[in-house]
Scaffold this motif. Sequence first.
Motif, PDB file in Angstrom:
ATOM      1  N   ASN A 151       0.833  -1.214   0.000  1.00  0.00           N
ATOM      2  CA  ASN A 151       0.000   0.000   0.000  1.00  0.00           C
ATOM      3  C   ASN A 151       0.865   1.262   0.000  1.00  0.00           C
ATOM      4  O   ASN A 151       0.592   2.225   0.700  1.00  0.00           O
ATOM      5  CB  ASN A 151      -0.977  -0.008   1.176  1.00  0.00           C
ATOM      6  CG  ASN A 151      -0.272  -0.382   2.485  1.00  0.00           C
ATOM      7  OD1 ASN A 151       0.934  -0.652   2.483  1.00  0.00           O
ATOM      8  ND2 ASN A 151      -0.991  -0.399   3.572  1.00  0.00           N
ATOM      9  N   PRO A 196       3.232   2.807   4.773  1.00  0.00           N
ATOM     10  CA  PRO A 196       2.350   2.707   5.935  1.00  0.00           C
ATOM     11  C   PRO A 196       3.175   2.694   7.214  1.00  0.00           C
ATOM     12  O   PRO A 196       4.385   2.605   7.176  1.00  0.00           O
ATOM     13  CB  PRO A 196       1.642   1.369   5.713  1.00  0.00           C
ATOM     14  CG  PRO A 196       2.601   0.576   4.895  1.00  0.00           C
ATOM     15  CD  PRO A 196       3.310   1.553   4.025  1.00  0.00           C
ATOM     16  N   GLY A 197       2.467   2.756   8.333  1.00  0.00           N
ATOM     17  CA  GLY A 197       3.177   2.689   9.624  1.00  0.00           C
ATOM     18  C   GLY A 197       3.403   4.092  10.161  1.00  0.00           C
ATOM     19  O   GLY A 197       2.911   5.070   9.608  1.00  0.00           O
ATOM     20  N   PRO A 198       4.124   4.181  11.255  1.00  0.00           N
ATOM     21  CA  PRO A 198       4.363   5.481  11.873  1.00  0.00           C
ATOM     22  C   PRO A 198       5.102   6.412  10.922  1.00  0.00           C
ATOM     23  O   PRO A 198       5.766   5.945   9.988  1.00  0.00           O
ATOM     24  CB  PRO A 198       5.233   5.139  13.095  1.00  0.00           C
ATOM     25  CG  PRO A 198       5.645   3.736  12.966  1.00  0.00           C
ATOM     26  CD  PRO A 198       4.788   3.086  11.954  1.00  0.00           C
TER      27      PRO A 198
ATOM     28  N   GLU B  15      -0.191   4.191  16.196  1.00  0.00           N
ATOM     29  CA  GLU B  15       1.232   4.111  15.846  1.00  0.00           C
ATOM     30  C   GLU B  15       1.970   5.353  16.313  1.00  0.00           C
ATOM     31  O   GLU B  15       3.067   5.281  16.846  1.00  0.00           O
ATOM     32  CB  GLU B  15       1.379   3.951  14.326  1.00  0.00           C
ATOM     33  CG  GLU B  15       1.013   2.567  13.835  1.00  0.00           C
ATOM     34  CD  GLU B  15       0.919   2.468  12.330  1.00  0.00           C
ATOM     35  OE1 GLU B  15       0.641   3.499  11.671  1.00  0.00           O
ATOM     36  OE2 GLU B  15       1.090   1.346  11.793  1.00  0.00           O
ATOM     37  N   ASP B 145      -1.635  -3.359  10.334  1.00  0.00           N
ATOM     38  CA  ASP B 145      -1.628  -2.441   9.193  1.00  0.00           C
ATOM     39  C   ASP B 145      -1.567  -3.234   7.889  1.00  0.00           C
ATOM     40  O   ASP B 145      -2.282  -2.961   6.936  1.00  0.00           O
ATOM     41  CB  ASP B 145      -0.390  -1.536   9.281  1.00  0.00           C
ATOM     42  CG  ASP B 145      -0.682  -0.143   8.760  1.00  0.00           C
ATOM     43  OD1 ASP B 145      -1.782   0.067   8.230  1.00  0.00           O
ATOM     44  OD2 ASP B 145       0.183   0.741   8.880  1.00  0.00           O
TER      45      ASP B 145
END
Lengths: 221, 153
Positions: A151, A196-198, B15, B145
């Motif tokens: 993504n 994606p993610g932090p 997150e 996620d």
Amino acid sequence: RAVLCISGGLPKPTNITFLSINMRNILQWSPPEGLQGAEVTYTVQYFIYGQKKWLNKSECRNINRTCCDLSVETSDYEHQYYAKVKAIWETNCSKWVETGRFYPFLETQIGPPGIALSTDEKSISIVLTAPEKWKRNPEDSSVSMQQIYSNLKYNVSIYNTKSNKTWSQCVTNHTLVLGWLEPDTLYCVHVLSLAPGPPRLAQPSEKQCVRTLKDQTSALK
Amino acid sequence: GLRRCLISMDIHHIEEAFQEIKKTIQAKDTFQNVTILSTSETLHSIKPLDVCCMTKNLLAFYVDKVFKDHRELNPQILRKISSIANSFLYMQKALQQCQEQMQCHCRDEATNATRIIHDNYDQLEVRSAAIKSLGELDVFLAWIDKNHQGTSA
């Protein structure tokens, strides 16, 4: 051959951190303070979180430089790692200084995509190519960062040099057509990859510019 | 019907909350040679069919065990952990509906993977186990996620 030295006889290196871009993972640090001019060398070790012991990196034993490429040792990006370095000078050496836990999957910076622009009078077509994952040997087959982050998104910024206006769009697919543009106008584009993610650092692409064609209808009058 | 039950919520603020306390929490975890979630055989081997059950089990693991066992003196960290815990409670409610519609079926694979995680936890002294599990929240969040992509913003 391990060098025997008095541990703690030197101040530790500082600012130890991983610089990671597209899974190329470089450990880097700053020399210990107060040793300008001294011929200090460094030795690096790394640790796979959950495993049993610290491992040597033979190419980074007694080195002069303040960086060490640990890409091979940290190539399983779904694992997590630690690394540490110590300084050595003559018979003295510092204590180890250690990184925090390093998680390539969440921390690597995603490099910019490749950008191809084509234009007509009132629109610009942008074709993006996902950046490639670092590879050990140039002849190894390429792995796209898209295969790791399915993504992956892109933030496309467009600047109209005539009106001095900038706008941006977030896209997931690799082709984008910007319509309703002004003919015979120079537009500049740069693109940022978003995983994606932090939140993580990202490297914007080089700015690329293209001029829309002259309006053919006014040209015929 | 849905092959797996997706959580329709925004993982990013969880997150970000974790990102702010991650270095401090992970620095307190001194057992680098032990992991709770991170054995890649456990989480990364979970099939799409088992994602809902695994998510439900891991949310319960954190809500019923980790957050309860953890003792935190720093008010800022405590606030972030509470915010994460509340988000997990919300996600549990969201998954409850899947449970009622029988779309959150638990096969042996998910049950065995959950047991491994609990076994890893129980091998450590409880406070160390809790701090280690908190330090591995980024692994769980990255897994959510990746497996619940259809809905995160």
